[in-house]
Every structure is written in structure tokens, then in C-alpha cells.
Design a protein around this motif. Structure first.
Motif, PDB file in Angstrom:
ATOM      1  N   UNK A  19      -5.870  -4.637   2.058  1.00  0.00           N
ATOM      2  CA  UNK A  19      -6.415  -3.461   2.343  1.00  0.00           C
ATOM      3  C   UNK A  19      -5.474  -2.758   3.409  1.00  0.00           C
ATOM      4  N   UNK A  20      -4.990  -1.621   2.790  1.00  0.00           N
ATOM      5  CA  UNK A  20      -4.290  -0.907   3.798  1.00  0.00           C
ATOM      6  C   UNK A  20      -5.228   0.254   4.364  1.00  0.00           C
ATOM      7  N   UNK A  68      -6.996  -0.346  -7.725  1.00  0.00           N
ATOM      8  CA  UNK A  68      -6.868   0.133  -6.166  1.00  0.00           C
ATOM      9  C   UNK A  68      -8.223   1.210  -6.238  1.00  0.00           C
ATOM     10  N   UNK A  69      -8.519   1.278  -4.778  1.00  0.00           N
ATOM     11  CA  UNK A  69      -9.712   2.021  -4.664  1.00  0.00           C
ATOM     12  C   UNK A  69      -9.349   2.906  -3.143  1.00  0.00           C
ATOM     13  N   UNK A  81      -6.895   2.023   1.354  1.00  0.00           N
ATOM     14  CA  UNK A  81      -6.733   1.769   0.115  1.00  0.00           C
ATOM     15  C   UNK A  81      -6.838   0.068  -0.086  1.00  0.00           C
ATOM     16  N   UNK A  82      -7.881   0.078  -1.002  1.00  0.00           N
ATOM     17  CA  UNK A  82      -8.204  -1.680  -1.066  1.00  0.00           C
ATOM     18  C   UNK A  82      -7.377  -1.823  -2.452  1.00  0.00           C
ATOM     19  N   UNK A  83      -6.619  -2.783  -2.676  1.00  0.00           N
ATOM     20  CA  UNK A  83      -5.908  -2.955  -3.668  1.00  0.00           C
ATOM     21  C   UNK A  83      -6.019  -4.476  -4.110  1.00  0.00           C
ATOM     22  N   UNK A  95       2.926   4.272   2.171  1.00  0.00           N
ATOM     23  CA  UNK A  95       2.901   5.436   2.767  1.00  0.00           C
ATOM     24  C   UNK A  95       1.791   6.128   2.843  1.00  0.00           C
ATOM     25  N   UNK A  96       1.266   6.437   3.953  1.00  0.00           N
ATOM     26  CA  UNK A  96       0.045   7.374   3.952  1.00  0.00           C
ATOM     27  C   UNK A  96       0.328   8.899   4.394  1.00  0.00           C
ATOM     28  N   UNK A  97      -0.201   9.886   3.729  1.00  0.00           N
ATOM     29  CA  UNK A  97       0.408  11.158   3.989  1.00  0.00           C
ATOM     30  C   UNK A  97      -0.827  12.276   4.020  1.00  0.00           C
TER      31      UNK A  97
END
Length: 124
Positions: A19-20, A68-69, A81-83, A95-97
Motif C-alpha cells: 500500500x502506497x 489496484x485500488x 494506492x492498494x496494490x 509517483x503521486x501527483x
């Protein structure tokens, strides 16, 4: 000035999950989209997913759909981001944007602010 900070990357085996997280500041922004992109060595940055500021609308790249969610935290300034079911081809810097233009987009050029990235490595 918006600042984005990712965390949660690492080295995992194929089939594992990660999880990011991405924390945005300041918190008072509205009508924006948060996106996740990734870039593998020698490849262009590619879209992974985005979510609107309220969390009511999401979109995913076909390559990650159903695995992914993307979601928002209760404080609204955090996106996750659940991967799941990770594959070696998911290996990249993630990257988060933030897109403050009010129009959803999967194109990197639509995003005004970027985090520094977090490495995700999936071994086979």
C-alpha cells in the motif's frame, strides 16, 4: 505551494501486496484530482489511477484494473494506492501527483504538482 510526499514502496515477491500513501499539503484545496503514475527504467511515465477530491470518482489503467485500488483518507489530504497480486512488470518508481485544473485526466501533463517518487520492486 503544494507539497506531496509518498511512502510505502519496497521490495516484494510476485503475488504480494503493498500500500502506497501520499500526503498532500496544504489541506484546504478543493476540486482537484490525485493521481498515481509510475515509471520503469527506460520507459515513459505512465498513468496508474486517479481519484477526485471527494473520492466519488476513480479511474484505472487497464494493466492494473482489478488489482489496484485508489482511495482517499478521512482527512482528504491523503490518497492511497492498494496494490494486490503484484507482478514483476509492476516494478517502477511510483509517483503521486495533483491536478488542480478541475478536469479529470490520465495524462502526466495535466498534473501540476508531483512527489519525489517511491520505488516498488517486484521479484519473480
Amino acid at each position: 505551494q503544494v507539497q506531496l510526499q509518498e511512502s510505502g514502496g519496497g521490495l516484494v515477491q510476485a503475488g504480494d501486496s503493498l500500500r502506497l500513501s501520499c500526503a498532500a499539503s496544504p489541506r484546504t484545496l478543493r476540486n482537484y484530482f490525485m493521481g498515481w503514475f509510475r515509471q520503469a527504467p527506460g520507459k515513459e511515465r505512465e498513468f496508474v489511477a486517479f481519484i477526485n477530491w471527494s473520492g466519488s470518482s476513480t479511474s484505472y489503467a487497464d494493466s492494473v484494473k482489478d488489482r489496484f485500488t485508489i482511495s482517499r483518507g478521512n482527512a482528504l489530504n491523503t490518497v492511497y494506492l492498494q496494490m494486490n497480486s503484484l507482478k514483476p512488470e509492476d516494478t517502477a518508481v511510483y509517483y503521486c501527483a495533483m491536478n488542480t485544473r478541475g478536469v479529470s485526466s490520465s495524462l502526466p501533463r495535466a498534473y501540476d504538482f508531483w512527489g519525489q517518487g517511491t520505488q516498488v520492486t517486484v521479484s519473480s
